[in-house]
Scaffold this active site. Structure first.
Site, PDB file in Angstrom:
ATOM      1  N   ASP A 186       0.831  -1.214   0.000  1.00  0.00           N
ATOM      2  CA  ASP A 186       0.000   0.000   0.000  1.00  0.00           C
ATOM      3  C   ASP A 186       0.865   1.264   0.000  1.00  0.00           C
ATOM      4  O   ASP A 186       1.714   1.443   0.858  1.00  0.00           O
ATOM      5  CB  ASP A 186      -0.884  -0.065   1.259  1.00  0.00           C
ATOM      6  CG  ASP A 186      -1.634   1.211   1.576  1.00  0.00           C
ATOM      7  OD1 ASP A 186      -1.755   2.071   0.687  1.00  0.00           O
ATOM      8  OD2 ASP A 186      -2.111   1.330   2.723  1.00  0.00           O
ATOM      9  N   HIS A 359      -3.631   4.761   6.483  1.00  0.00           N
ATOM     10  CA  HIS A 359      -2.528   4.205   5.689  1.00  0.00           C
ATOM     11  C   HIS A 359      -1.190   4.590   6.311  1.00  0.00           C
ATOM     12  O   HIS A 359      -1.041   5.680   6.860  1.00  0.00           O
ATOM     13  CB  HIS A 359      -2.596   4.720   4.254  1.00  0.00           C
ATOM     14  CG  HIS A 359      -3.906   4.459   3.586  1.00  0.00           C
ATOM     15  ND1 HIS A 359      -4.152   3.326   2.845  1.00  0.00           N
ATOM     16  CD2 HIS A 359      -5.059   5.171   3.570  1.00  0.00           C
ATOM     17  CE1 HIS A 359      -5.392   3.363   2.392  1.00  0.00           C
ATOM     18  NE2 HIS A 359      -5.961   4.476   2.805  1.00  0.00           N
TER      19      HIS A 359
END
EC number: 3.1.-.-
Length: 553
Positions: A186, A359
């Site tokens: 990610d 994130h």
């Protein structure tokens, strides 16, 4: 092979082929950027999978957000392939699939957990717990003869996370010890140099905001950010307030999370129905707004302009934005704040005072690399600059740039003879969803919409008698969104003359052709209109023919 999720925000879908088996990692959607006029959502192009569907062994989901599960209804309506995910992820996937008429009959769901191992002919699929803004988030491991392929899904590291959100560090270290061939990781927050606030710090910040505001509080959040919804409910309880949920999306997600004990209510009466909103004093009220499809910003605009079905922002209201908007939404958010202040409210955003994200930042991303020790590294999920930033971050940990691959949609990475390289490319586009239409909107339609939105439409209607080679009635000119007709009589008159001349020339030609006639009208009008106005409207010639009951447009 990425079918989405690279050089864009969302739409995660990655294909891993091991010999003759295909493993699909996530099946997400993307909300459209401004230039995709009228498009509701964008999903991956399934053409390659359609051609190889007999080799697909399953779809493996990392978490329950739209960027990971949103395209599933469109996929399973076409292909009967088993879908694997954690308990909450599958529950939310079922909500999504059952909400789309064409996919309602699909039932092939399989609930897995962090301890599950599934053996296929050429690979074993297992999972590991990760920290994200929704419980039951998992990373995926494909164990093959050549080594392990690890896909992180959306993740961050939070050392003070509550048990349902904790990362399994021991399992990550164990995966690293066994040898990782490739890490697919990610990149959504790769540019951020800031240390992310822990969820405990964010919860304390929300509670302080609730305690020190005396009026009504309208919280804007993303429906599927269960962690944030939990924090809002807890803060409301501790500050003596009740919570009103607006929107079916939010209510369905909250009820599903409660049923699975992934979201807990501090008291049974903390949630209040919208019809009871009037019975609450402003200082007792928290309105949790997520808007349609989980997008709260447009809902706030409707509140600020008194067009919302339930709520209008008024003096003394605090609009508390607890979601961090993407870069593409920054202008919209700024305009929305202005509208709220005009309506008498005030605005506070978590992102203004605290660095919050689901994130990982640079340190988190490097820790993931150091725990898994991959031979090859593939940054995904993010626009190109984020993938490039993540590549630099990986290089700092000691991975050579020649072992880092920044891919585009349809790029094929191939591992053969103990070496990974960029191989051939598969043609992959976007599939656009507009209303009930799936993939019926292409670039030509979008281009026409863009021209219509910028320069309008110009219609010329003329009736002819082809046998007598004559125009029956003078051309009628109609326009919308191009010029104000009453102030442009000369332009209209001259345009009608051009159409008359062009049509008569074509009628006088022995080899009369409808296609040539329409094209000549378009070219004649286009040149004249651009010369006079420097605009290029969509020109639509409508030619009717008498006596033969025919019409050409």
């Amino acid at each position: 092979m990425p079918l989405g999720g690279v050089r864009e925000n969302g739409k995660n879908m990655y294909v891993v082929e091991v010999d003759d088996e295909i493993y699909i990692l996530d099946c997400g959607l993307m909300y459209p950027e401004n230039e995709l006029l009228g498009i509701d959502i964008v999903i991956p192009d399934f053409t390659y999978l359609e051609e190889n569907i007999d080799r697909v062994v399953g779809v493996f989901l990392t978490h329950g957000h739209a960027d990971a599960i949103g395209a599933l209804p469109y996929f399973v309506s076409k292909f009967d392939v088993p879908v694997f995910g954690s308990e909450l992820t599958i529950a939310l996937a079922k909500l999504s699939v059952n909400g789309y008429t064409a996919s309602k009959k699909f039932k092939d769901f399989h609930v897995i957990n962090k301890d599950t191992e599934i053996d296929f002919n050429h690979a074993t699929v297992s999972f590991f717990k990760t920290t994200h803004s929704i419980p039951d988030s998992l990373g995926i491991v494909l164990k093959t003869d050549a080594g392990q392929i690890v896909y992180t899904g959306d993740f961050k590291f939070d050392q003070s996370a509550t048990p349902e959100y904790q990362t399994d560090f021991a399992r990550l270290a164990e995966i690293g010890q066994k040898g990782v061939l490739a890490l697919i990781s990610d990149s959504a927050n790769a540019e951020s140099p800031y240390t992310m606030a822990s969820e405990r710090a964010i919860a304390a910040y929300i509670l302080d905001t609730f305690k020190y505001h005396e009026g009504r509080i309208i919280v804007a959040s993303v429906a599927s950010n269960i962690a944030r919804v939990q924090q809002v409910i807890d803060a409301a309880y501790r500050s003596g307030r009740k919570v009103v949920l607006t929107g079916r999306d939010l209510e369905k997600i909250v009820r599903t999370a409660m049923r699975l004990n992934r979201l807990t209510l501090p008291s049974e009466d903390i949630l209040v129905a919208t019809k009871d909103l009037k019975t609450l004093a402003p200082e007792e009220t928290v309105i949790l707004e997520t808007g349609k499809m989980g997008e709260p910003i447009k809902a706030l605009q409707r509140m600020a302009t008194s067009r919302h079905r339930l709520i209008s922002i008024k003096e003394g209201d605090l609009v508390f934005i607890t979601t961090t908007p993407s870069h593409a939404m920054e202008t919209t958010v700024a305009k929305t704040k202005d509208m709220i202040y005009r309506a008498g409210g005030e605005v506070k955003a978590v992102g203004d005072d605290i660095h919050a994200s689901g994130h990982g930042n640079k340190n988190d991303l490097q820790l993931m690399i150091n725990l898994t020790k991959p031979q090859y590294f593939i940054p995904v999920q993010g626009e190109y600059r984020l993938l490039a930033a993540h590549a630099d971050i990986a290089h700092e940990t000691g991975i050579s740039y020649e072992n880092i691959f920044i891919t585009g949609k349809g790029d094929v990475l191939e591992y053969q003879n103990k070496r990974m390289r960029m191989a051939n490319q598969v043609e992959v586009g976007n599939t656009m969803i507009d209303g009930i239409g799936v993939g019926d909107i292409g670039n030509i339609v979008l281009r026409d919409r863009k021209v219509l939105s910028e320069d309008g439409i110009f219609i010329a209607v003329v009736t002819i008698n082809r046998k007598k080679r004559m125009i029956v009635s003078r051309p009628k000119i109609t326009t919308r969104g191009f010029v104000y007709v009453k102030a442009s009589r000369d332009l209209m008159h001259e345009s009608a003359d051009i159409v008359t001349k062009t049509v008569q020339n074509n009628l006088d030609n022995k080899e009369f052709d409808w296609g040539h006639l329409k094209q000549d009208i378009r070219e004649g009008l286009s040149g004249y209109l651009f010369e006079q106005t420097k605009r290029r409207p969509v020109i639509l010639p409508v030619i009717m023919e008498v006596n033969q009951n025919r019409r050409h447009s």
